[in-house]
Motif scaffolding. Structure first.
Motif, short mmCIF file in Angstrom:
data_model
loop_
_atom_site.label_atom_id
_atom_site.label_comp_id
_atom_site.label_asym_id
_atom_site.label_seq_id
_atom_site.Cartn_x
_atom_site.Cartn_y
_atom_site.Cartn_z
N GLY A 1 -1.41 1.69 11.75
CA GLY A 1 -0.87 0.60 10.94
C GLY A 1 -0.31 1.09 9.61
O GLY A 1 0.69 0.56 9.11
N ASP A 2 -0.91 2.14 9.07
CA ASP A 2 -0.41 2.72 7.82
C ASP A 2 0.97 3.36 7.99
O ASP A 2 1.67 3.58 7.01
CB ASP A 2 -1.39 3.78 7.29
CG ASP A 2 -2.67 3.17 6.76
OD1 ASP A 2 -2.70 1.93 6.50
OD2 ASP A 2 -3.66 3.91 6.62
N CYS A 3 1.34 3.65 9.21
CA CYS A 3 2.66 4.26 9.49
C CYS A 3 3.77 3.23 9.62
O CYS A 3 4.95 3.60 9.62
CB CYS A 3 2.60 5.05 10.80
SG CYS A 3 1.44 6.41 10.78
N LEU A 4 3.43 1.98 9.75
CA LEU A 4 4.44 0.93 9.96
C LEU A 4 5.14 0.58 8.66
O LEU A 4 4.53 0.60 7.59
CB LEU A 4 3.79 -0.32 10.54
CG LEU A 4 3.13 -0.16 11.90
CD1 LEU A 4 2.43 -1.47 12.30
CD2 LEU A 4 4.15 0.24 12.95
N MET A 5 6.41 0.26 8.77
CA MET A 5 7.17 -0.20 7.60
C MET A 5 6.84 -1.66 7.35
O MET A 5 6.68 -2.44 8.28
CB MET A 5 8.67 -0.06 7.86
CG MET A 5 9.15 1.37 7.86
SD MET A 5 10.92 1.55 8.20
CE MET A 5 11.64 0.49 6.97
N ALA A 6 6.73 -2.02 6.10
CA ALA A 6 6.52 -3.41 5.71
C ALA A 6 7.88 -4.06 5.45
O ALA A 6 8.88 -3.36 5.23
CB ALA A 6 5.64 -3.49 4.46
N ASP A 7 7.94 -5.37 5.48
CA ASP A 7 9.17 -6.07 5.15
C ASP A 7 9.66 -5.60 3.78
O ASP A 7 8.87 -5.50 2.84
CB ASP A 7 8.96 -7.58 5.14
CG ASP A 7 8.74 -8.14 6.54
OD1 ASP A 7 9.15 -7.47 7.51
OD2 ASP A 7 8.18 -9.24 6.66
N GLY A 8 10.92 -5.27 3.70
CA GLY A 8 11.49 -4.83 2.44
C GLY A 8 11.47 -3.33 2.24
O GLY A 8 12.14 -2.81 1.35
N ASP A 9 10.70 -2.59 3.05
CA ASP A 9 10.69 -1.12 2.96
C ASP A 9 12.00 -0.57 3.50
O ASP A 9 12.59 -1.13 4.42
CB ASP A 9 9.55 -0.52 3.80
CG ASP A 9 8.19 -0.67 3.17
OD1 ASP A 9 8.12 -1.11 2.01
OD2 ASP A 9 7.19 -0.37 3.86
N SER A 10 12.43 0.55 2.94
CA SER A 10 13.61 1.21 3.48
C SER A 10 13.16 2.47 4.22
O SER A 10 12.13 3.05 3.90
CB SER A 10 14.61 1.56 2.37
OG SER A 10 13.99 2.39 1.43
N ALA A 11 13.95 2.87 5.21
CA ALA A 11 13.59 4.03 6.02
C ALA A 11 13.59 5.29 5.16
O ALA A 11 14.38 5.44 4.24
CB ALA A 11 14.58 4.19 7.17
N SER A 12 12.71 6.20 5.49
CA SER A 12 12.62 7.48 4.80
C SER A 12 13.88 8.30 5.04
O SER A 12 14.55 8.15 6.06
CB SER A 12 11.41 8.26 5.33
OG SER A 12 11.40 9.56 4.80
N THR A 13 14.19 9.17 4.13
CA THR A 13 15.35 10.04 4.30
C THR A 13 14.98 11.33 5.02
O THR A 13 15.84 12.16 5.27
CB THR A 13 15.98 10.39 2.93
OG1 THR A 13 14.99 11.03 2.13
CG2 THR A 13 16.49 9.16 2.23
N VAL A 14 13.71 11.49 5.37
CA VAL A 14 13.26 12.68 6.08
C VAL A 14 12.76 12.24 7.46
O VAL A 14 11.95 11.34 7.58
CB VAL A 14 12.12 13.40 5.31
CG1 VAL A 14 11.59 14.57 6.12
CG2 VAL A 14 12.60 13.83 3.95
N ASP A 15 13.27 12.89 8.48
CA ASP A 15 12.84 12.61 9.85
C ASP A 15 12.07 13.84 10.34
O ASP A 15 12.63 14.92 10.49
CB ASP A 15 14.07 12.35 10.73
CG ASP A 15 13.70 11.90 12.12
OD1 ASP A 15 12.60 12.24 12.60
OD2 ASP A 15 14.50 11.20 12.74
N LEU A 16 10.78 13.68 10.58
CA LEU A 16 9.92 14.81 10.94
C LEU A 16 9.91 15.14 12.42
O LEU A 16 9.37 16.17 12.82
CB LEU A 16 8.49 14.54 10.47
CG LEU A 16 8.33 14.31 8.97
CD1 LEU A 16 6.89 13.95 8.64
CD2 LEU A 16 8.77 15.53 8.19
N PHE A 17 10.50 14.28 13.25
CA PHE A 17 10.54 14.53 14.68
C PHE A 17 11.68 15.48 15.03
O PHE A 17 12.76 15.41 14.45
CB PHE A 17 10.73 13.22 15.44
CG PHE A 17 9.47 12.45 15.65
CD1 PHE A 17 8.84 12.44 16.87
CD2 PHE A 17 8.92 11.71 14.62
CE1 PHE A 17 7.68 11.73 17.07
CE2 PHE A 17 7.76 10.99 14.80
CZ PHE A 17 7.13 11.00 16.04
#
Length: 113
Positions: free
Chosen positions: A74-90
């Protein structure tokens, strides 16, 4: 995820499997599959970007502490209003036919080494 599953803090997890979406890859639904200490993340299917993001993961084990992995994920989920990270670790996925930009799935994002 792989490190925490191996520690036993959630109880002995024998297998897990499920689907997830990444904010950095909105057109692909990912598949997570874990057996023992081996975890794989791979593309599963194409999805419409207007479809709601979703996660559906199942953990199989003995004497599991179900609240702990649910809270960690659940801590990994984006909340409403969050923007996507600029780093993709996959690592890049081979998504031929799923996305026109399959050569580099997310060119606007900075790759982590």
């Amino acid at each position: 995820m792989t490190e925490e599953l191996d520690t036993g803090i959630y109880g002995p997890i024998l297998r897990s499997k499920g689907f997830f979406t990444l904010a950095s890859r909105p057109r692909v639904t990912g598949l997570c599959s874990q057996a023992g200490s081996v975890v794989r993340f791979e593309p599963s299917t194409a999805r419409e970007t207007e479809s709601p993001e979703a996660q559906d993961l199942v953990f199989i084990g003995t004497d599991l502490n179900a609240d702990a992995p649910q809270a960690a994920l659940g801590d990994c989920l984006m909340a409403d209003g969050d923007s996507a990270s600029t780093v993709d670790l996959f690592p890049a996925w081979e998504t031929y036919g799923i996305d026109d930009a399959c050569e580099d799935e997310h060119p606007a994002l900075e790759r982590s080494a």
